[in-house]
Motif scaffolding. Structure first.
Motif, short mmCIF file in Angstrom:
data_model
loop_
_atom_site.label_atom_id
_atom_site.label_comp_id
_atom_site.label_asym_id
_atom_site.label_seq_id
_atom_site.Cartn_x
_atom_site.Cartn_y
_atom_site.Cartn_z
N TRP A 59 0.80 -1.22 0.00
CA TRP A 59 0.00 0.00 0.00
C TRP A 59 0.84 1.27 0.00
O TRP A 59 0.32 2.37 -0.19
CB TRP A 59 -1.01 -0.01 1.14
N TRP A 60 2.15 1.15 0.12
CA TRP A 60 3.03 2.32 0.08
C TRP A 60 3.18 2.87 -1.34
O TRP A 60 3.55 4.02 -1.51
CB TRP A 60 4.41 1.97 0.62
N THR A 63 7.63 1.60 -4.62
CA THR A 63 8.80 2.06 -3.88
C THR A 63 10.08 1.45 -4.43
O THR A 63 10.07 0.54 -5.27
CB THR A 63 8.67 1.67 -2.40
N TYR A 86 -1.19 3.25 -8.27
CA TYR A 86 -1.50 4.59 -7.76
C TYR A 86 -1.26 5.70 -8.77
O TYR A 86 -1.44 6.88 -8.43
CB TYR A 86 -0.67 4.87 -6.51
N SER A 91 3.35 6.90 -0.65
CA SER A 91 2.96 7.30 0.71
C SER A 91 4.11 7.08 1.68
O SER A 91 4.87 6.12 1.57
CB SER A 91 1.73 6.52 1.17
N ASP A 96 -1.68 8.00 4.91
CA ASP A 96 -1.67 8.31 3.48
C ASP A 96 -1.77 7.04 2.64
O ASP A 96 -2.42 7.03 1.58
CB ASP A 96 -0.41 9.08 3.11
N ALA A 97 -1.10 5.98 3.10
CA ALA A 97 -1.15 4.72 2.37
C ALA A 97 -2.57 4.18 2.31
O ALA A 97 -3.02 3.69 1.26
CB ALA A 97 -0.22 3.70 3.03
N TYR A 98 -3.28 4.28 3.41
CA TYR A 98 -4.67 3.81 3.44
C TYR A 98 -5.52 4.61 2.46
O TYR A 98 -6.35 4.04 1.73
CB TYR A 98 -5.23 3.93 4.85
#
Length: 250
Positions: A59-60, A63, A86, A91, A96-98
């Motif tokens: 969910w980040w 990356t 995304y 995030s 923010d990730a949520y």
């Protein structure tokens, strides 16, 4: 027409070579519905058709760690497409990730998975019969969705993601599945994973199911200072590569 678009998109690529490990990396663009997506591609430098993986982020977002994983797959002979659900969002906090995770409509996520599959299937570097998916956390859930929604998917790897034990859902899965769950995970519990594995076996599906003792959710990400476990991560990666070598390289 799809191949023509891909060929044109190559004009926008930045290519870098990692000669020491025999891979090349680039950012690629391809269509998904009305959108044009950007993804990180890592592939073996040698010519010929290779097995491939859709690599799905946590969910980040997309990356550096996910890109590192893509390069590792490439160094082992796989074309790895690290997708970006995304559309460029990254995030730094769980809050923010949520928000980013919840901003992705399920239908769009499924469409993006199909678009990634189609991109790989149209690549001269990929064997279209050997395309799989792997993801962690949220990405693990999307990897499960790929197994359900993409009938031509060759393998699915779910690293502590959401799964369903519903018979009608399991019936749609046509590929071998590997599940890696954390014993102490309260988000995607091993009990839920076990129920899914049992339903897969009941339906005659191929399933490898592992629970890693003494670890919590996201134990494979070295940037997770509260949960990362080197010993269990090494074991998980060993199981992942053995599974891939068995089902994608043969």
């Amino acid at each position: 027409m799809r191949r023509i678009f891909i060929a044109a998109a190559m004009l926008f690529l930045f290519v870098s070579y990692a000669g020491a490990v025999g891979i090349k990396t680039m950012m690629v663009r391809y269509p998904s519905g009305q959108d044009t997506l950007t993804a990180y591609l890592a592939e073996p430098a040698d010519a010929g058709k290779h097995p491939a993986l859709i690599v799905i982020h946590e969910w980040w977002g997309l990356t550096d760690w996910i890109k590192e994983d893509a390069r590792e797959f490439a160094s082992r002979g796989y074309v790895a497409l690290a997708i970006d659900l995304y559309r460029g969002g990254i995030s730094a906090t769980a809050q923010d990730a949520y928000k980013l995770m919840m901003s992705v409509p399920k239908e769009r996520g499924t469409q993006d998975l199909q678009a990634a599959f189609d991109y790989l299937a149209g690549s001269e570097s990929v064997n279209p019969d050997k395309i799989g998916a792997i993801g962690w956390c949220m990405g693990g859930s999307y990897s499960f969705n790929a197994a359900v929604e993409l009938p031509k998917l060759a393998v699915c790897i779910i690293d502590y993601g959401n799964v369903e034990a519903d018979k009608d859902v399991v019936d749609k899965i046509q590929c071998p599945v590997l599940c890696n769950f954390a014993e102490m995970d309260q988000t995607y519990t091993p009990a839920k994973g076990k129920a899914f594995a049992e339903e897969m076996k009941a339906e005659g599906k191929k399933i490898d199911f592992h629970v890693y003792p003494g670890v919590n959710h996201a134990f494979m990400n070295p940037n997770n200072t509260t949960a990362y476990n080197e010993t269990q991560t090494k074991l998980a990666w060993k199981n992942i590569f053995a599974f891939l070598d068995k089902h994608l390289k043969r």
